[in-house]
Design an enzyme around this catalytic site. Structure first.
Site, PDB file in Angstrom:
ATOM      1  CE1 TYR A 101      10.915  -3.884  -3.348  1.00 26.27           C
ATOM      2  CE2 TYR A 101       9.674  -5.230  -2.200  1.00 26.27           C
ATOM      3  CZ  TYR A 101      10.372  -5.147  -3.178  1.00 26.27           C
ATOM      4  OH  TYR A 101      10.305  -5.900  -4.566  1.00 26.27           O
ATOM      5  CD  GLU A 189      11.674  -3.506  -6.741  1.00 25.48           C
ATOM      6  OE1 GLU A 189      12.137  -4.583  -6.904  1.00 25.48           O
ATOM      7  OE2 GLU A 189      12.538  -2.483  -6.972  1.00 25.48           O
TER       8      GLU A 189
END
Ligand code: GDP
Ligand code: MN
Length: 380
Positions: A101, A189
């Protein structure tokens, strides 16, 4: 403004970030053609602006044309968390060993941007963030300097990313930070950044939110907005220049000023109703703006009644009342009951003027909201 995955990946590619080869398709035939061109295996991915498409059945990995056709048939036209899927991104599948991530957002508490990395990327990142927040490494950034390479390496190592790919992941992170700043993003993101067995690093998903108030200096992004506005009413609101958010209830709300609209929302909830929307028509209440606002709430199938809450300041109550009359007179039939509350400058004059054949007038906000809630219940 939230970009679609394919739009964000276009921006990523222009910035030199590693993204898989991909094509956009809106029919079954186009999907098969795109998959043939990209080369199997491919991932067929629904282009809607919600997270968790994978878990909701909006992403399929396919190995041949037949499977691509079946995937397109099931994903195109599907309802994904309330959004209609009309396009898919057909993307070279990545054979990964790890999912990371990587993200950049504003830390409002610290008042600084923050870069984040976790080795526990993939579809369960929300759980990771909630249950083991320490699994996400963070590095605050001085916006005057930007994210420095040494800072990027520090957060990448803190997260426990393998040494062999740390340099590439750090480079992805600094590029994402630069994009975040340059594009006036509120959030970027990439979940997951995939790491392959050969140590290749690939941005496999892309979420990018742009600050609406900065769109004026990004005409290229503003152009994407129409395409990105998945919701028809939200697109209409953009066109009219209103601040609008669709909610799940049935009491339509129109007001001038964000705080006033928020207070109205709270009161609807207090009286046991459910707001259908947030709609701030801003200063002034010329007939045209009122007409557009009514057009918006009337065309929302979920709306059963409308409460119009106006506080006259510079905009005088009598002018607003004229605007409301004019707007409502233009409709052949008022499709849903409208309750009006006027306060502030020239409110008394305004209430005199309002055509009570067309609207219900209430003196206090409480009475207006309570009545709108009861109309909505009757109309359900
Ligand atoms: P999201 O569910 O909306 O966040 O969509 P993502 O693009 O993040 O995809 C969700 C998950 O699908 C990923 O975490 C992967 O596990 C899987 N996935 C997506 N694309 C690929 C791919 O190209 N190859 C493989 N093997 N899995 C993929
Ligand atoms: Mn994702």
């Amino acid at each position: 403004m939230k970009l679609h995955e394919y739009q964000a990946k276009g921006i990523f590619a222009d910035a030199g970030l590693p993204v898989p080869d991909s094509r956009l398709a809106s029919t079954v035939e186009e999907t098969v053609e795109a998959a043939d061109a990209v080369g199997y295996p491919v991932a067929v991915k629904a282009q809607v602006q919600v997270g968790g498409r994978g878990k909701a059945g909006g992403i399929e990995l396919v190995d041949n044309a037949e499977e691509a056709r079946a995937a397109a048939e099931s994903i195109l036209g599907m309802d994904l968390k309330g959004l209609h899927v009309d396009r898919v991104l057909v993307e070279e599948a990545v054979d990964f060993v790890n999912e990371l991530y990587v993200g950049v957002t504003m830390d409002r508490t610290e008042g600084e941007p923050v870069a984040m990395v976790s080795t526990q990327g993939g579809v369960n990142i929300e759980e990771v963030a909630a249950e083991t927040p320490e699994a996400i490494a963070r590095e605050h950034v001085d916006p005057a300097l930007g994210l420095q390479p040494y800072e990027a390496r520090r957060v990448v190592f803190d997260a426990g990313v393998d040494r062999e790919v740390a340099t590439d992941v750090s480079r992805v992170l600094t590029t994402l930070y630069d994009l975040w700043a340059e594009k006036d993003a509120t959030e970027i993101e990439v979940n997951p950044v995939m790491v392959t067995g050969d140590g290749e690093v690939v941005c496999a998903d892309a979420v990018m939110n742009i600050d609406d108030d900065a769109l004026f200096r990004h005409p290229d992004l503003a152009e994407m907005e129409e395409e990105a506005a998945g919701d028809e009413l939200e697109a209409k609101a953009n066109e009219y220049g209103f601040d609008y958010v669709r909610l799940s209830g049935n009491v339509g709300i129109i007001g001038n000023g964000a705080g006033l609209v928020m207070a109205t929302l709270d009161l609807v909830d207090y009286f046991g109703g459910q707001p259908a929307n947030f709609l701030d028509i801003g200063g002034g209440a010329k007939a045209e703006r009122v007409t557009n606002a009514l057009d918006m709430v009337f065309s929302d199938e979920n709306v059963d009644s409308v409460v119009f809450n106006i506080f006259g300041g510079i905009t005088r109550g009598d002018e607003v009342a004229k605007g409301i009359n004019e707007a409502l007179e233009a409709f052949d039939e008022i499709p849903k009951p409208v309750v009006v509350r006027l306060a502030g400058t020239n409110a008394a004059e305004g209430m005199e003027i309002l055509n009570t054949d067309l609207v219900t007038v209430e003196k206090t906000l409480e009475d207006a909201v309570e009545r709108a809630v009861s109309y909505a219940e009757d109309n359900e």
